[in-house]
Design a protein around this motif. Sequence first.
Motif, mmCIF file in Angstrom:
data_model
loop_
_atom_site.group_PDB
_atom_site.id
_atom_site.type_symbol
_atom_site.label_atom_id
_atom_site.label_comp_id
_atom_site.label_asym_id
_atom_site.label_seq_id
_atom_site.Cartn_x
_atom_site.Cartn_y
_atom_site.Cartn_z
ATOM 1 N N ASN A 43 71.459 33.217 -15.309
ATOM 2 C CA ASN A 43 71.815 33.375 -16.712
ATOM 3 C C ASN A 43 71.307 34.724 -17.189
ATOM 4 O OD1 ASN A 43 72.832 32.364 -19.234
ATOM 5 N ND2 ASN A 43 70.729 32.106 -19.880
ATOM 6 N N ASP A 44 72.068 35.378 -18.057
ATOM 7 C CA ASP A 44 71.637 36.665 -18.603
ATOM 8 C C ASP A 44 70.575 36.512 -19.679
ATOM 9 O OD1 ASP A 44 73.350 38.080 -16.952
ATOM 10 O OD2 ASP A 44 74.959 38.177 -18.433
ATOM 11 N N GLY A 45 70.486 35.350 -20.287
ATOM 12 C CA GLY A 45 69.512 35.105 -21.340
ATOM 13 C C GLY A 45 68.308 34.362 -20.787
ATOM 14 N N PRO A 46 67.804 33.394 -21.561
ATOM 15 C CA PRO A 46 66.667 32.597 -21.089
ATOM 16 C C PRO A 46 67.016 31.879 -19.781
ATOM 17 C CG PRO A 46 67.091 32.163 -23.406
ATOM 18 C CD PRO A 46 68.228 32.996 -22.903
ATOM 19 N N THR A 47 66.025 31.601 -18.984
ATOM 20 C CA THR A 47 66.210 30.866 -17.742
ATOM 21 C C THR A 47 66.763 29.482 -18.056
ATOM 22 O OG1 THR A 47 64.387 32.030 -16.676
ATOM 23 C CG2 THR A 47 64.991 29.896 -15.757
ATOM 24 N N LEU A 48 67.782 29.064 -17.318
ATOM 25 C CA LEU A 48 68.310 27.706 -17.415
ATOM 26 C C LEU A 48 67.756 26.921 -16.241
ATOM 27 C CD1 LEU A 48 72.072 28.292 -18.295
ATOM 28 C CD2 LEU A 48 70.210 27.645 -19.826
ATOM 29 N N LEU A 49 67.058 25.829 -16.537
ATOM 30 C CA LEU A 49 66.387 25.060 -15.511
ATOM 31 C C LEU A 49 66.855 23.612 -15.559
ATOM 32 C CD1 LEU A 49 64.073 25.382 -13.377
ATOM 33 C CD2 LEU A 49 62.555 24.469 -15.139
ATOM 34 N N LEU A 50 67.518 23.155 -14.499
ATOM 35 C CA LEU A 50 67.829 21.739 -14.382
ATOM 36 C C LEU A 50 66.540 21.040 -13.974
ATOM 37 C CD1 LEU A 50 71.218 21.872 -12.431
ATOM 38 C CD2 LEU A 50 70.848 21.780 -14.914
ATOM 39 N N ALA A 51 66.123 20.062 -14.752
ATOM 40 C CA ALA A 51 64.854 19.373 -14.519
ATOM 41 C C ALA A 51 65.125 17.888 -14.346
ATOM 42 C CB ALA A 51 63.904 19.603 -15.691
ATOM 43 N N LEU A 52 64.732 17.354 -13.190
ATOM 44 C CA LEU A 52 64.989 15.959 -12.879
ATOM 45 C C LEU A 52 64.200 15.046 -13.814
ATOM 46 C CD1 LEU A 52 66.559 14.184 -10.886
ATOM 47 C CD2 LEU A 52 64.531 14.195 -9.429
ATOM 48 N N CYS A 53 64.891 14.066 -14.396
ATOM 49 C CA CYS A 53 64.256 13.053 -15.240
ATOM 50 C C CYS A 53 64.727 11.680 -14.755
ATOM 51 C CB CYS A 53 64.584 13.280 -16.721
ATOM 52 S SG CYS A 53 66.337 13.171 -17.124
ATOM 53 N N THR A 54 64.273 10.622 -15.385
ATOM 54 C CA THR A 54 64.551 9.286 -14.849
ATOM 55 C C THR A 54 65.788 8.610 -15.417
ATOM 56 O OG1 THR A 54 63.066 8.292 -16.461
ATOM 57 C CG2 THR A 54 62.143 8.859 -14.289
ATOM 58 N N GLN A 55 66.245 9.017 -16.590
ATOM 59 C CA GLN A 55 67.402 8.334 -17.159
ATOM 60 C C GLN A 55 68.252 9.281 -17.995
ATOM 61 O OE1 GLN A 55 65.622 5.163 -19.364
ATOM 62 N NE2 GLN A 55 65.014 6.438 -21.054
ATOM 63 N N PRO A 56 69.555 8.997 -18.105
ATOM 64 C CA PRO A 56 70.419 9.827 -18.942
ATOM 65 C C PRO A 56 70.158 9.563 -20.421
ATOM 66 C CG PRO A 56 71.661 7.979 -18.079
ATOM 67 C CD PRO A 56 70.282 7.912 -17.461
ATOM 68 N N GLN A 57 70.723 10.399 -21.268
ATOM 69 C CA GLN A 57 70.634 10.189 -22.709
ATOM 70 C C GLN A 57 72.006 10.456 -23.300
ATOM 71 O OE1 GLN A 57 70.627 12.562 -25.546
ATOM 72 N NE2 GLN A 57 71.417 14.184 -24.256
#
Length: 121
Positions: A43-57
């Motif tokens: 990404n050209d802006g802030p870092t985009l980080l996919l972060a594993l979590c336990t459930q969808p929202q």
Amino acid sequence: MPTLKVISIGVHDMDAARAFYVDALGLEVDDDSMAPHFVELKNDGPTLLLALCTQPQRSDYPAGATVALDFSVADAAKELARLTELGADVVHGELQPSPVGPYFAVRDPSGNVLELIQFSR
């Protein structure tokens, strides 16, 4: 004043999230050395980080308060048709007007809302 450096996107299924962000949206993986817990996207802006979590929202977008990620696209109509054809969870079946340009929203596999905007200014 604080500076925004990283946007963490909580995802409950890293494989589905990678497929969505990389294959459907066209983003590229920058660093997956911390997978499966974290995957950094280019990404050209802030870092985009996919972060594993336990459930969808699932927020009550667009009525309820939520944070939506806004991505700039050259042709919102073309992106809407492409993502619809891919079977993405499109929130708006047609382009929405806004002061900055037409847009539509889509949810990732974990329910996070992304707006794809054809910015006119």
